[in-house]
Motif scaffolding. Structure first.
Motif, PDB file in Angstrom:
ATOM      1  N   GLY A 125       1.028  -1.616  -0.052  1.00 57.67           N
ATOM      2  CA  GLY A 125      -0.385   0.174  -0.205  1.00 57.67           C
ATOM      3  C   GLY A 125       1.217   1.139  -0.277  1.00 57.67           C
ATOM      4  N   LYS A 126       2.050   1.243   0.165  1.00 56.06           N
ATOM      5  CA  LYS A 126       2.706   2.402  -0.197  1.00 56.06           C
ATOM      6  C   LYS A 126       3.501   2.367  -1.365  1.00 56.06           C
ATOM      7  CE  LYS A 126       3.155   2.935   5.114  1.00 56.06           C
ATOM      8  NZ  LYS A 126       4.080   2.728   6.311  1.00 56.06           N
ATOM      9  N   VAL A 127       4.287   3.206  -1.676  1.00 60.16           N
ATOM     10  CA  VAL A 127       4.833   3.889  -2.935  1.00 60.16           C
ATOM     11  C   VAL A 127       6.548   2.983  -2.778  1.00 60.16           C
ATOM     12  CG1 VAL A 127       6.469   5.199  -4.934  1.00 60.16           C
ATOM     13  CG2 VAL A 127       4.215   5.733  -3.853  1.00 60.16           C
ATOM     14  N   SER A 128       7.002   2.175  -3.030  1.00 65.46           N
ATOM     15  CA  SER A 128       8.205   1.685  -3.371  1.00 65.46           C
ATOM     16  C   SER A 128       9.524   2.027  -3.753  1.00 65.46           C
ATOM     17  CB  SER A 128       8.287   0.108  -3.156  1.00 65.46           C
ATOM     18  OG  SER A 128       8.162  -0.434  -4.742  1.00 65.46           O
ATOM     19  N   GLU A 129       8.746   2.286  -5.380  1.00 65.46           N
ATOM     20  CA  GLU A 129       9.966   2.747  -6.308  1.00 65.46           C
ATOM     21  C   GLU A 129       8.929   3.655  -7.161  1.00 65.46           C
ATOM     22  OE1 GLU A 129      13.945   0.144  -6.981  1.00 65.46           O
ATOM     23  OE2 GLU A 129      11.344  -0.971  -7.258  1.00 65.46           O
ATOM     24  N   LEU A 130       9.768   4.218  -7.974  1.00 64.09           N
ATOM     25  CA  LEU A 130       9.571   5.721  -9.114  1.00 64.09           C
ATOM     26  C   LEU A 130      10.510   5.135 -10.067  1.00 64.09           C
ATOM     27  CD1 LEU A 130       9.255   9.234  -6.601  1.00 64.09           C
ATOM     28  CD2 LEU A 130       7.080   6.811  -7.176  1.00 64.09           C
ATOM     29  N   ILE A 131       9.419   5.003 -11.130  1.00 67.82           N
ATOM     30  CA  ILE A 131       9.860   5.011 -13.141  1.00 67.82           C
ATOM     31  C   ILE A 131       9.576   6.151 -13.241  1.00 67.82           C
ATOM     32  CG2 ILE A 131      10.298   3.345 -14.965  1.00 67.82           C
ATOM     33  CD1 ILE A 131       9.624   1.451 -13.135  1.00 67.82           C
ATOM     34  N   MET A 132      10.880   6.619 -13.926  1.00 71.89           N
ATOM     35  CA  MET A 132      11.335   8.178 -14.290  1.00 71.89           C
ATOM     36  C   MET A 132      11.442   8.259 -15.901  1.00 71.89           C
ATOM     37  SD  MET A 132      11.935  11.937 -13.083  1.00 71.89           S
ATOM     38  CE  MET A 132      11.100  13.179 -13.871  1.00 71.89           C
ATOM     39  N   VAL A 133      10.347   8.237 -16.897  1.00 70.99           N
ATOM     40  CA  VAL A 133      10.589   8.723 -18.317  1.00 70.99           C
ATOM     41  C   VAL A 133      10.664  10.124 -18.777  1.00 70.99           C
ATOM     42  CG1 VAL A 133      10.001   7.304 -20.770  1.00 70.99           C
ATOM     43  CG2 VAL A 133      10.073   6.156 -18.427  1.00 70.99           C
ATOM     44  N   LEU A 134      11.871  10.758 -19.546  1.00 69.12           N
ATOM     45  CA  LEU A 134      12.100  11.097 -20.071  1.00 69.12           C
ATOM     46  C   LEU A 134      12.030  11.553 -22.157  1.00 69.12           C
ATOM     47  CD1 LEU A 134      12.125  14.657 -19.128  1.00 69.12           C
ATOM     48  CD2 LEU A 134      14.142  14.314 -20.186  1.00 69.12           C
ATOM     49  N   ALA A 135      10.820  12.044 -22.151  1.00 74.98           N
ATOM     50  CA  ALA A 135      11.051  12.103 -23.187  1.00 74.98           C
ATOM     51  C   ALA A 135      11.021  13.150 -24.232  1.00 74.98           C
ATOM     52  CB  ALA A 135       9.848  10.937 -24.580  1.00 74.98           C
ATOM     53  N   SER A 136      11.493  13.089 -25.653  1.00 76.19           N
ATOM     54  CA  SER A 136      11.293  14.419 -26.123  1.00 76.19           C
ATOM     55  C   SER A 136      10.314  14.921 -27.028  1.00 76.19           C
ATOM     56  CB  SER A 136      12.460  14.970 -26.762  1.00 76.19           C
ATOM     57  OG  SER A 136      12.854  15.935 -27.585  1.00 76.19           O
ATOM     58  N   LEU A 137       9.750  16.409 -27.120  1.00 77.91           N
ATOM     59  CA  LEU A 137       8.588  16.533 -28.056  1.00 77.91           C
ATOM     60  C   LEU A 137       8.943  17.514 -29.205  1.00 77.91           C
ATOM     61  CD1 LEU A 137       5.901  16.690 -25.525  1.00 77.91           C
ATOM     62  CD2 LEU A 137       6.164  15.747 -26.641  1.00 77.91           C
ATOM     63  N   GLN A 138      10.960  17.698 -28.875  1.00 76.42           N
ATOM     64  CA  GLN A 138      10.629  18.970 -30.091  1.00 76.42           C
ATOM     65  C   GLN A 138      11.142  18.672 -31.182  1.00 76.42           C
ATOM     66  OE1 GLN A 138      12.065  22.117 -28.608  1.00 76.42           O
ATOM     67  NE2 GLN A 138      12.251  22.488 -31.022  1.00 76.42           N
ATOM     68  N   GLN A 139      11.211  17.463 -31.761  1.00 75.66           N
ATOM     69  CA  GLN A 139      11.426  16.368 -33.568  1.00 75.66           C
ATOM     70  C   GLN A 139       9.479  17.019 -33.609  1.00 75.66           C
ATOM     71  OE1 GLN A 139      12.384  14.966 -29.935  1.00 75.66           O
ATOM     72  NE2 GLN A 139      14.325  14.194 -31.247  1.00 75.66           N
ATOM     73  N   ILE A 140       8.665  16.832 -32.793  1.00 78.75           N
ATOM     74  CA  ILE A 140       7.489  17.483 -33.641  1.00 78.75           C
ATOM     75  C   ILE A 140       7.136  18.249 -33.867  1.00 78.75           C
ATOM     76  CG2 ILE A 140       4.708  16.444 -32.835  1.00 78.75           C
ATOM     77  CD1 ILE A 140       5.633  14.333 -30.533  1.00 78.75           C
ATOM     78  N   SER A 141       7.170  19.378 -32.718  1.00 79.83           N
ATOM     79  CA  SER A 141       7.558  21.144 -33.051  1.00 79.83           C
ATOM     80  C   SER A 141       8.001  20.982 -34.524  1.00 79.83           C
ATOM     81  CB  SER A 141       7.913  21.999 -31.967  1.00 79.83           C
ATOM     82  OG  SER A 141       7.341  21.475 -30.958  1.00 79.83           O
ATOM     83  N   GLU A 142       8.644  20.643 -34.719  1.00 74.37           N
ATOM     84  CA  GLU A 142      10.447  20.796 -36.125  1.00 74.37           C
ATOM     85  C   GLU A 142       9.802  19.942 -37.289  1.00 74.37           C
ATOM     86  OE1 GLU A 142      14.398  19.095 -35.215  1.00 74.37           O
ATOM     87  OE2 GLU A 142      14.239  20.901 -33.372  1.00 74.37           O
TER      88      GLU A 142
END
Length: 584
Positions: free
Chosen positions: A247-264
């Protein structure tokens, strides 16, 4: 209501469809493409992150497996990933690391995240291996655990002193640790992604978490937010997936993805679709040039169908299914073709049946005529003999020969009875109504039984039967009809054999068939009559002399039985007599 012509319909439909399609594509690309593409990318990444987190939580991978799975995720999704503690302390940041055993024997993981961004080439040239001793200056991620160390300077004892340093200055308190390398994973020059550093900038900005974000994670919900790097202005999307235990948070998985290519890409598409209108004009011109072909092609196709129908070939069908004049004509032609084809087939079948019935009727009438003619001819002589002897007995002529007369009469009646039986059997065979009952058996066994049954006839002429068997196998035939055929052939050989001679039965294996030949010693058959001996009531004696015995139907019955078995057969003169042969 006037029907619109096919030419106008085709022109209007094509022009309307092209303009509508072009407008939808253009408006959609210019106004919705960026939103759609971004939504598609984030939705896909969210599913894959959920799958990764579920698998990570269930499998309990070791460090090496975690590094490999993280590398696969990063490469496949073009995103950065880190596994954090509940408070944001990094447990696994990337797949590239150095693990040492310090002077106290404790394992320490040295993260290369920031160091690789600033000084990758120098570190790779050092070619660090297991067993090398290094000294590292930097700071711990968590002072309490001291298991993850971020270096600002790496020294090697037995080589270049400075093999890696951080170009920027950190405000963290620095420590020095030294030890022997127990594990090292370094990238090649084309493997490292400089965006890994942006991930740690995001970590510094996001942690500690706000109460709102922390509440979401405590409830097991994934955080998905767009984030812009304040230094470079790069747009990215950040996912944080909580892993819950008890019932408690034991770990976190963080993901970072670029959106810059979409704008270009979106900016480039705006300009691209301004030029696509030129292609639309060219397409209209090309469509105009094929209008004539589009209209004439179905008409030519219908004409070909009509020409084939005129030649009574109804197998071809028009493929046109349009809901216009041409389509209606196509359906009418196909319907007419099917009805005419069915009618002609019915007439043909009825005609074939009628022809077969007529041929059968004619054949039966001919058989009846021949039967009557043959019966009258064959019974004429024995009836005359019987009549003469009966009249003699009635008139009292030759009282002393009464017994002899009665024996003659009895013998003639036996011959007439055998003749009638053979004629009836032949009539059944010629009518083609008999169905064979085939089974597997050996001809040699059947020959042995028949020779035993004919022993009386053989003894009268002191004949001997010699059987020669070469590689025999079972045949598939009607055993009853085969026995009848063999009896007739052997009786024919006995009648025409020289007294005291031998009759040879030869059974040979010839591939899938068995060849059987019955040879006797005696007079031959004229060569010009070898093909006619199979006819009914055929005798070599032109006078149709009955002294040799038989009804004259034996070989005709043999022929019919062999024809039913689709067998090859024949007769040939030999040096000593005649040979009859067949294949089963």
């Amino acid at each position: 209501m006037r029907r619109i012509g096919v030419t106008m319909k085709l022109f209007a439909f094509t022009a309307f469809f092209f303009l509508l399609f072009y407008a939808i594509i253009l408006v959609g690309q210019l106004n919705l493409f960026e939103t759609f593409y971004q939504h598609q990318k984030t939705a896909t990444l969210e599913k894959k992150l959920k799958t990764f987190s579920d698998t990570y939580e269930k499998k309990r991978w070791d460090d090496r497996r975690i590094s490999r799975e993280m590398a696969l995720f990063i490469n496949q999704n073009k995103a950065q990933l880190a596994i954090l503690g509940p408070e944001g302390n990094v447990k696994y940041d990337n797949l590239f690391r150095i693990v040492i055993k310090d002077d106290k024997g404790n394992p320490v993981r040295i993260s290369l995240s920031f160091l690789l961004n600033s000084n990758l080439r120098k570190l790779l040239d050092a070619n660090l291996q297991r067993g090398d001793k290094i000294e590292v200056e930097g700071y711990f991620e968590d002072e309490s655990t001291k298991d993850l160390f971020y270096p600002v300077m790496i020294h090697r004892e037995d080589g270049p002193k400075d093999i890696g340093h951080l170009d920027t200055v950190t405000t963290e308190p620095l420590h020095k640790i030294s030890g022997v390398i127990t594990d090292v994973v370094l990238p090649s020059t084309n493997q490292w992604n400089s965006r890994q550093g942006i991930l740690f900038l995001a970590l510094e900005e996001w942690f500690p978490l706000t109460e709102e974000r922390k509440s979401m994670l405590d409830n097991g919900k994934m955080i998905e937010e767009e984030w812009t790097d304040t230094i470079s202005g790069t747009r990215s999307v950040v996912f944080i997936q909580p892993l819950m235990r008890d019932g408690k948070v034991s770990e976190l998985i963080m993901v970072l993805a670029s959106l810059q290519q979409i704008s270009e890409a979106y900016d480039a598409l705006r300009l691209f679709y301004l030029y696509i209108g030129i292609g639309g004009i060219i397409l209209i011109l090309l469509l105009s040039s094929v209008y004539t072909k589009i209209i004439s092609k179905p008409l030519l196709s219908l004409n070909q169908v009509a020409l084939r129908m005129a030649q009574l070939d109804f197998s071809v069908k028009s493929p046109i299914r349009n809901n216009d004049e041409i389509g209606s004509l196509s359906r009418s032609l196909n319907s007419l073709s099917e009805k005419l084809d069915d009618t002609l087939k019915e007439l043909y079948d009825a005609n074939e049946q009628l022809r077969e019935d007529m041929e059968q009727k004619q054949r039966m009438e001919q058989l009846q005529k021949e039967f009557i003619s043959n019966v009258s001819h064959e019974l004429k002589t024995p009836l005359s003999i019987v009549r003469g002897y009966v009249e003699g007995i009635r008139d009292g002529i030759g009282e002393s020969k009464r017994e002899r007369y009665l024996e003659v009469i009895l013998g003639e009646t036996d011959k007439m009875e055998a003749l009638i039986k053979d004629m009836l059997e032949l009539a059944k065979l010629e009518s083609k109504t008999i169905k064979l009952k085939k089974s597997w058996f050996l001809l040699s066994d059947q020959v042995e039984d028949i020779v035993d049954k004919l022993s009386h006839h053989l003894g009268e002429k002191e004949l001997k039967v010699v059987t020669i068997i070469i590689g025999e196998h079972e045949v598939h035939a009607d055993q009853v009809k085969t026995e009848q055929m063999l009896v007739n052939l052997l009786m024919n050989a006995i009648r025409h054999a020289t007294a005291g001679s031998e009759i040879t039965v030869r059974i040979e294996n010839e591939g899938e068939c068995i060849r059987m030949a019955i040879d006797n010693e005696g007079e031959g058959i004229p060569e010009d009559q070898l093909e006619t001996i199979w006819e009914r009531f055929y005798r070599v004696e032109k006078s149709r002399n009955r002294k040799t015995g038989g009804t004259g139907l034996g070989l005709a019955i043999v022929k019919q039985i062999l024809d039913l078995h689709e067998s090859r057969y024949g007769a040939a003169n030999t040096e000593r007599g005649v040979s009859f042969y067949f294949y089963l």
